[in-house]
Design a protein around this motif. Sequence first.
Motif, PDB file in Angstrom:
ATOM      1  N   ARG A 170       0.811  -1.228   0.000  1.00 48.34           N
ATOM      2  CA  ARG A 170       0.000   0.000   0.000  1.00 48.34           C
ATOM      3  C   ARG A 170       0.840   1.272   0.000  1.00 48.34           C
ATOM      4  NH1 ARG A 170      -5.140  -0.700  -0.430  1.00 48.34           N
ATOM      5  NH2 ARG A 170      -6.239  -2.311   0.689  1.00 48.34           N
ATOM      6  N   TYR A 171       1.955   1.277   0.738  1.00 47.02           N
ATOM      7  CA  TYR A 171       2.718   2.508   0.909  1.00 47.02           C
ATOM      8  C   TYR A 171       3.992   2.564   0.075  1.00 47.02           C
ATOM      9  CZ  TYR A 171      -0.644   2.924   4.627  1.00 47.02           C
ATOM     10  OH  TYR A 171      -1.817   2.998   5.319  1.00 47.02           O
ATOM     11  N   ASN A 198      -2.151  -0.343  -4.738  1.00 43.84           N
ATOM     12  CA  ASN A 198      -1.692   0.801  -3.943  1.00 43.84           C
ATOM     13  C   ASN A 198      -1.964   2.120  -4.668  1.00 43.84           C
ATOM     14  OD1 ASN A 198       0.374   1.014  -5.842  1.00 43.84           O
ATOM     15  ND2 ASN A 198       2.011   0.541  -4.399  1.00 43.84           N
ATOM     16  N   ASN A 199      -1.725   3.222  -3.960  1.00 44.04           N
ATOM     17  CA  ASN A 199      -1.993   4.551  -4.507  1.00 44.04           C
ATOM     18  C   ASN A 199      -1.131   4.865  -5.725  1.00 44.04           C
ATOM     19  OD1 ASN A 199      -3.934   5.056  -2.583  1.00 44.04           O
ATOM     20  ND2 ASN A 199      -2.489   5.995  -1.152  1.00 44.04           N
ATOM     21  N   SER A 200       0.095   4.375  -5.733  1.00 47.37           N
ATOM     22  CA  SER A 200       0.970   4.612  -6.883  1.00 47.37           C
ATOM     23  C   SER A 200       0.406   3.946  -8.134  1.00 47.37           C
ATOM     24  CB  SER A 200       2.376   4.084  -6.597  1.00 47.37           C
ATOM     25  OG  SER A 200       2.938   4.764  -5.496  1.00 47.37           O
ATOM     26  N   ALA A 248      -2.782   3.352  -8.667  1.00 50.32           N
ATOM     27  CA  ALA A 248      -3.971   4.138  -9.034  1.00 50.32           C
ATOM     28  C   ALA A 248      -3.551   5.388  -9.804  1.00 50.32           C
ATOM     29  CB  ALA A 248      -4.766   4.509  -7.788  1.00 50.32           C
ATOM     30  N   ALA A 249      -2.493   6.046  -9.353  1.00 47.34           N
ATOM     31  CA  ALA A 249      -2.015   7.255 -10.028  1.00 47.34           C
ATOM     32  C   ALA A 249      -1.486   6.919 -11.426  1.00 47.34           C
ATOM     33  CB  ALA A 249      -0.922   7.931  -9.196  1.00 47.34           C
ATOM     34  N   GLU A 274      -4.457   6.267 -13.719  1.00 49.10           N
ATOM     35  CA  GLU A 274      -5.214   7.500 -13.991  1.00 49.10           C
ATOM     36  C   GLU A 274      -4.536   8.330 -15.068  1.00 49.10           C
ATOM     37  OE1 GLU A 274      -6.006   9.522 -10.289  1.00 49.10           O
ATOM     38  OE2 GLU A 274      -7.315   7.898  -9.605  1.00 49.10           O
ATOM     39  N   LYS A 290      -9.365   4.426 -13.900  1.00 43.23           N
ATOM     40  CA  LYS A 290      -9.149   4.162 -12.482  1.00 43.23           C
ATOM     41  C   LYS A 290      -9.011   2.659 -12.275  1.00 43.23           C
ATOM     42  CE  LYS A 290     -11.322   8.229 -10.641  1.00 43.23           C
ATOM     43  NZ  LYS A 290     -12.101   8.781  -9.587  1.00 43.23           N
TER      44      LYS A 290
END
Length: 185
Positions: free
Chosen positions: A79-80, A98-100, A102-103, A106, A111
Amino acid sequence: WTQSGSEEANLVWLERMVLFLLIAVLAVGLYAVIVSNVRRALRRQVEKQTRDLQIANQEIRSHLEQLEAESDMRNRIIRYSHLAMVLFDGKGQILLVNNSAAALTERWGQKVAEQQDVRQVPVFGEIVNNCDMAELFGQEATAAEGVHTIEVRRGVKKSRYRYSLQRIFKAERVWAVLLAAEDIT
């Protein structure tokens, strides 16, 4: 007592009855001693097995706590992480993103979410579609593991990515694959 026999016959009959009763009492006493010893032995065996089961249960609880902690740590690392990472199963279903990641998706106009098919996600889909899923989730080592590069094109947009695939085993079977990607354009 019978009236037809002599006193001596009555005495023999009485001796036999007393002997029979004595043997019966001894048999009942012997049976009681045997049953008591068997019960005691069984009780000791049950107590020993109960202790063994309690120890085994404690070991299982400890092992489960360790596995949960390892799973939690793996999930936190994913996740981090600054690398874009997705964890997916043999059906291609994303278990963790994880957020990376998702970015990264995008930037390609889509998404990404858990429960989604990884093969339908920009960048990750191109990587996974270049792999043989049966081989990736097989028991033998696969060439797909390790670090590779791929160029992704969509329309006029193109980027180059370095990626790695790592198989995660549970109970000696491939449970999931961790895909980490990084834009090296």
